[in-house]
Design an enzyme around this catalytic site. Structure first.
Site, PDB file in Angstrom:
ATOM      1  N   CYS A  59       3.671   1.544   2.314  1.00 23.67           N
ATOM      2  CA  CYS A  59       5.085   0.815   1.999  1.00 23.67           C
ATOM      3  C   CYS A  59       5.881   1.901   1.357  1.00 23.67           C
ATOM      4  O   CYS A  59       7.072   2.006   1.441  1.00 23.67           O
ATOM      5  CB  CYS A  59       4.611  -0.376   1.163  1.00 23.67           C
ATOM      6  SG  CYS A  59       3.708  -1.522   2.015  1.00 23.67           S
ATOM      7  N   ASP A 104      -1.832  10.235 -28.915  1.00 31.44           N
ATOM      8  CA  ASP A 104      -2.658  10.811 -27.694  1.00 31.44           C
ATOM      9  C   ASP A 104      -2.386  10.284 -26.617  1.00 31.44           C
ATOM     10  O   ASP A 104      -2.838  10.783 -25.288  1.00 31.44           O
ATOM     11  CB  ASP A 104      -4.149  10.508 -27.843  1.00 31.44           C
ATOM     12  CG  ASP A 104      -4.795  11.079 -29.321  1.00 31.44           C
ATOM     13  OD1 ASP A 104      -4.393  12.274 -29.460  1.00 31.44           O
ATOM     14  OD2 ASP A 104      -5.726  10.389 -29.873  1.00 31.44           O
ATOM     15  N   ASP A 161      -9.973  14.619 -28.916  1.00 29.55           N
ATOM     16  CA  ASP A 161      -8.973  14.591 -30.126  1.00 29.55           C
ATOM     17  C   ASP A 161     -10.133  14.438 -31.251  1.00 29.55           C
ATOM     18  O   ASP A 161     -11.109  14.251 -31.074  1.00 29.55           O
ATOM     19  CB  ASP A 161      -8.359  12.998 -30.109  1.00 29.55           C
ATOM     20  CG  ASP A 161      -7.581  12.794 -31.344  1.00 29.55           C
ATOM     21  OD1 ASP A 161      -7.043  13.841 -31.951  1.00 29.55           O
ATOM     22  OD2 ASP A 161      -8.000  11.655 -31.943  1.00 29.55           O
ATOM     23  N   CYS A 210       0.756  -1.188   0.253  1.00 31.13           N
ATOM     24  CA  CYS A 210       0.037   0.017   0.029  1.00 31.13           C
ATOM     25  C   CYS A 210       0.814   1.291  -0.116  1.00 31.13           C
ATOM     26  O   CYS A 210       2.360   1.159  -0.119  1.00 31.13           O
ATOM     27  CB  CYS A 210      -1.046  -0.197   1.103  1.00 31.13           C
ATOM     28  SG  CYS A 210       0.111   0.261   2.816  1.00 31.13           S
ATOM     29  N   ASP A 264      -7.628   8.404 -29.282  1.00 34.37           N
ATOM     30  CA  ASP A 264      -7.704   7.136 -29.621  1.00 34.37           C
ATOM     31  C   ASP A 264      -6.478   6.652 -30.434  1.00 34.37           C
ATOM     32  O   ASP A 264      -6.082   5.571 -30.399  1.00 34.37           O
ATOM     33  CB  ASP A 264      -8.717   6.969 -30.811  1.00 34.37           C
ATOM     34  CG  ASP A 264      -8.376   7.772 -32.264  1.00 34.37           C
ATOM     35  OD1 ASP A 264      -7.875   8.750 -31.989  1.00 34.37           O
ATOM     36  OD2 ASP A 264      -8.743   7.215 -33.257  1.00 34.37           O
TER      37      ASP A 264
END
Lengths: 228, 749
Positions: free
Chosen positions: B16, B639, B436, B13, B635
């Protein structure tokens, strides 16, 4: 994948063996073992109060106040009842009981008796005919009549219609060693005013109904300490 | 100063990673250390004259974690195998745990649910055979504890290291339940059968099982997070064909240096960035740019690593290799963006930093105080355990993952794949969405939009000739024309002669007719007048369309315009975002005129045009610098940096794998209504998580003083551990029930 199958198979085997072992042993049987031992402790604590009952036909344990719990003595088919509670009618009459309104045969002279027959017939007479041996036989063949109440650490034997005789698992360790338990409805319907009933407690107790649902119901209770 | 990346293992976690940063940061000679929990890497900047990397590794190992030098090879191969093994191990542990937890829960809880009449064998009736009942529970619990042993080893180790984490909470809570249950079993063996009601083995077992399930899911998600980088790394070819002394040598990509002359045949990937020396070809840069139309390359043009050479052989001079290529820069950007810490991690830090020690101190103080006041040791122990049991982080642990589990499942129903809680948490804060253009707001597949004829030429005749001429081409513009002709049931004619004119168009002979099809320059060099169609051509270009001239027998015959059409859902999605108070912008590499044409169609006023692929993330940064919470919708690989730079990256499912892997949210249906839908889902989920945390903390806040016997001081009730467990279970039930409400979520409200 192979490891997973191995782990599951091994676990199943261990689980199966465990179930088999647990099913085979009865040393952890609270009802079958400990109820008899603790009932014996009650009998041993007041040997002078345990005697045969000629009139009702059974072994009887008599409380310091005179109430009696009677359990069947033999397999004589002529015997009508297997379990009986007997107590004085006076406190109830003083609290307004109209004896005529109680079911027929419930009042016998100055006593009130509550009787019950074990379903499916009484246990076979083991022959030895000692009070404990006969009680042991009831437990062995009719254990469904015996229950253990963990929260209060006591056993009870059901005498039908919410009536019971209860005894502590460990005499002396419990608050009350023996308790006579009556369902109050039949008495209240017959005119008893619980607030005027002397010598009996009118209290709510936790129990389970037939479906196992936890419920709280009112009872008439007469407890005694008989241990040291 | 030297910079080294270390692979870290054993982190569970945020506490740590914080612990490692703390211990390494304190070392003399270490200038900076940053530990990334998601990628399980530590970046250390240090003075090699003062401190060695081996001593840093030793320090990390001493803190209870594993550390080793990191290489790309490690990441792609060994690390992948290690991750897969870790996920498999966690699933195995969960399955074993669940296998025993289900009957354990049945045996333990069945008698309490009296109205369901769960059958239990008579020899396991707790009131008749309490020891049998207890032994069976122990037998069922032990394998679960073994499956979850890491919680205990890691959790207690963390406590010893004075840095308690979530494992510490689980270890302490379940240990308290198990120890108290073991004490109850001892009571049973001593004849106190009433202790049968004081066993909480199922509490420990079910908590471990649920946490193992959560850990398994977390490991899968973590693995997917780093998949994006692995996929990017995997894009680069492993070898290059180098020309030396007029001979071809195939060399490993690591050995290619700037200035090398490299040969690339049709169909091969371009190995490094460089400048074309000779040859003409078209290159598919869609993996980098997201644009589906191949780009023509000739001498002097730039080519980029990982793009695909389509149809011509070229020689180019390597200008950027290794970590300097455009691809490497994208990889670096993705890694850096992933390094940022999640808001949810802060919550975990707070909980693990204060919750456990505070609860432990309260438990100890309460027990000691009661003992000092004259109560028995058993009474004091009961107080101690009651506090720990009621403070067990079961509901706290369930609060976020259950809501996230339900919400992500609901999102998936609507085709919105949300990658974990962090994405869900952040999405509700989004106030700006950047779309985009190509493939996102538009379909990404060009279509014929206009067929304009001049003179005697008929529309169908023009389309038929153009389609016949383009039939053999795989160029997206050509495909659009052929598709349109097929749609109109026009016969595709056989061609007698075909000639490609690179950079201009094509010339074909069909049934004795000479057909020229191409751009304005083709018409100009053939001296074919465009006067009649000049204005129309400009208008079409202004609308974001690509006009292609067609001449028959050296006479202008017409224009066929092809354009990428706007998706049907774009306008509705943008309107919905606006109604939610979200600002909408569009980003594209296209020229301003084309970009604004598309923006007008969809109703976007803020347009970021002529943005180079590598600059998209800078545009996102600029908006973030204005204080905006930005979501990027895209996409293409180009990007990817912007997707990871944005507070939330949203990829279109039909987009490239890298974009999908880099994004926080993936819209599987390519329906942009998923964007406002994701924002709404996030808002609902966060509200739900806050309610869950309220319930989870509420029970603790109320329960802890009761468990500590505070009210007992004034004659009030004392909390029996059984009620502590019941309250804890109730809090879990409340949390689960509340989380399940998200199932009724509707995408469009």
């Amino acid at each position: 994948m192979k490891n997973r199958i191995t782990v599951i198979c091994v676990s199943l085997v261990i689980f199966g063996l465990l179930i088999y072992t647990l099913a085979a042993i009865d040393t952890t049987d609270v009802i079958g073992k400990r109820s008899i031992g603790s009932f014996n402790a009650v009998l041993s604590a007041m040997p002078e109060n345990v005697a045969e009952d000629g009139a009702l036909g059974g072994w009887a344990i008599t409380s310091p106040g005179g109430e009696r719990f009677i359990w069947s003595r033999s397999s004589d088919p002529d015997m009508s009842y297997d379990l009986t509670l007997e107590f004085d009618s006076k406190p109830f009459l003083d609290a307004g009981l109209n004896a005529d309104m109680l079911p027929e045969g419930m009042v016998m002279g100055e006593k009130i008796v509550i009787v019950s027959a074990l379903d499916g017939g009484r246990p076979t007479d083991p022959g030895a005919a000692s009070p404990l041996e006969l009680f042991r036989e009831i437990v062995r063949s009719k254990r469904e009549y015996i229950n253990y109440h963990a929260a209060l650490d006591h056993f009870g034997i059901k005498i039908g219609n919410g009536n019971a005789f209860e005894w502590g698992k460990d005499i002396g360790a419990n608050d009350k060693d023996i308790v006579f338990v009556l369902d109050p409805a039949v008495f209240i319907d017959a005119g008893v005013d619980p607030s005027k009933l002397e010598g009996w407690l009118y209290a709510k107790v936790k129990t389970m109904d037939e479906s196992g649902k936890p419920v709280e119901v009112y009872k008439f209770l007469k407890p005694y300490n008989i241990g040291d | 100063m030297a910079k080294e990346i270390l692979k870290i293992t054993g982190m569970n976690c945020a506490a740590c990673s914080a612990r490692i940063e703390k211990v390494v940061g304190k070392m003399a000679g270490v200038e900076h250390v940053s530990v990334n929990l998601a990628t399980e890497k530590a970046t250390v900047v240090f003075d090699p004259d003062t401190v060695s990397i081996s001593s840093i590794v030793e320090k990390i190992e001493k803190a209870g974690y594993g550390a080793s030098s990191f290489t790309e090879k490690t990441m792609v191969d060994e690390d992948k195998l290690k991750k897969e093994k870790e996920i498999q191990t966690l699933w195995d542990k969960f399955i074993v745990s669940a296998f025993f937890a289900v009957p354990l829960l049945y045996i333990a809880m069945g008698p309490m649910i009296w109205w369901l009449n769960f059958p239990i064998p008579s020899f396991l009736e707790p009131m008749q055979y309490p020891l049998n009942y207890a032994i069976l529970q122990i037998a069922l619990t032990l394998p679960i504890l073994v499956a979850g042993k890491n919680f205990y080893t890691d959790g207690f180790k963390a406590i010893i290291n004075r840095s308690p984490n979530m494992d510490s909470l689980i270890a302490m809570g379940t240990s308290a339940a198990v120890l108290y249950s073991a004490y109850s079993v001892y009571q049973i063996t001593a004849g106190n059968f009433g202790a049968v009601e004081n066993m909480y083995f199922e509490t420990a077992g079910v908590i471990i099982t649920l946490i193992l399930l959560g850990k398994s899911l977390e490991a899968v998600s973590k693995g997917k997070t780093s998949d994006a980088i692995k996929k990017l790394v995997g894009l680069a070819p492993k070898t290059a064909v180098v020309i030396k002394d007029n001979k071809e040598y195939e060399v490993p990509i690591d050995e290619v240096e700037t200035g090398y002359i490299i040969l690339v045949r049709p169909g091969e990937k371009i190995p490094v960035d460089g400048e074309v020396l000779e040859g003409i070809t078209s290159v598919d840069e869609s993996m980098l740019t997201g644009e589906s139309i191949p780009v023509e390359k000739k001498a002097g043009d730039q080519v980029y690593a990982a793009s695909i050479n389509k149809n011509g052989m070229i020689r180019f001079k390597a200008s950027k290799v290794g970590g300097d290529t455009a691809l490497a820069q994208i990889i670096r950007l993705v890694e850096e963006a992933q390094g940022s810490k999640a808001p949810i991690a802060k919550m975990a830090d707070i909980v693990s930093g204060y919750f456990v020690p505070v609860v432990f101190v309260i438990a100890v103080l309460a027990a000691v105080a009661w003992f000092a006041a004259g109560e028995s040791l058993v009474f004091s122990l009961t107080i101690f355990i009651s506090v720990l049991v009621i403070a067990c982080p079961c509901a706290l642990g369930l609060a976020t993952p259950t809501a996230i589990m339900v919400a992500t499942g609901k999102g998936a129903e609507y085709g919105i794949l949300i990658k974990g809680g962090e994405a869900l948490e952040t999405t509700h804060k989004i106030d700006t969405v950047i779309f985009d253009k190509t493939g996102t707001l538009t379909e990404g597949k060009p279509e014929v939009t206009d067929v304009i004829t001049v003179g005697d030429t008929k529309r169908n005749e023009l389309l038929q000739l153009a389609a016949s001429a383009e039939k053999g081409s795989e160029h997206p513009l050509a495909e659009a024309i052929v598709k349109e002709a097929e749609k109109e049931d026009l016969e595709i004619l056989n061609i007698d002669r075909f000639e490609a004119i690179p950079g201009y168009g094509i010339e074909v002979e069909i049934k004795g007719l000479n057909v020229l099809l191409g751009n304005s320059r083709l018409m100009d060099i053939r001296n074919i007048s465009r006067t009649e169609l000049c204005d129309r051509s400009d208008i079409l270009a202004g609308e974001g369309k690509t006009p292609m001239y067609v001449a028959i027998d050296n006479k202008m015959a017409g224009i066929i315009a092809v354009a990428d059409v706007v998706k049907s859902s774009s306008i509705a999605a943008i309107n919905m975002l606006r109604s939610m108070g979200v600002e909408v912008a569009m980003i594209t590499g296209d020229n301003k005129r084309t970009a604004e044409a598309i923006a007008r169609q969809v109703g976007i006023t803020r347009v970021l045009s002529e943005v180079l692929p590598q600059d998209k993330s800078n545009e996102v940064k600029k908006l973030q610098a204005e204080g905006k919470k930005v979501a990027m919708v895209g996409d293409g690989i180009n990007d990817a940096p912007a997707l990871v730079q944005a507070d939330i990256g949203i990829a279109i499912g039909s987009g490239t794998d890298v974009a999908i892997e880099s994004a926080d949210i993936v819209l599987m249906r390519s329906d942009l209504m998923g964007v406002p839908g994701a924002v709404r889902l996030s808002k609902s989920t966060i509200r739900n998580i806050k309610q869950n945390l309220f319930w989870a903390f509420g029970y603790n806040v109320i329960g802890i003083p009761v468990a500590a016997g505070f009210f007992h001081l004034f004659g009030g009730p004392l909390l029996n551990p059984i009620f502590a467990a019941a309250a804890m279970s109730l809090s879990s039930v409340s949390v689960l029930t509340n989380a399940l409400r998200l199932k009724s979520f509707k995408l469009l409200g």
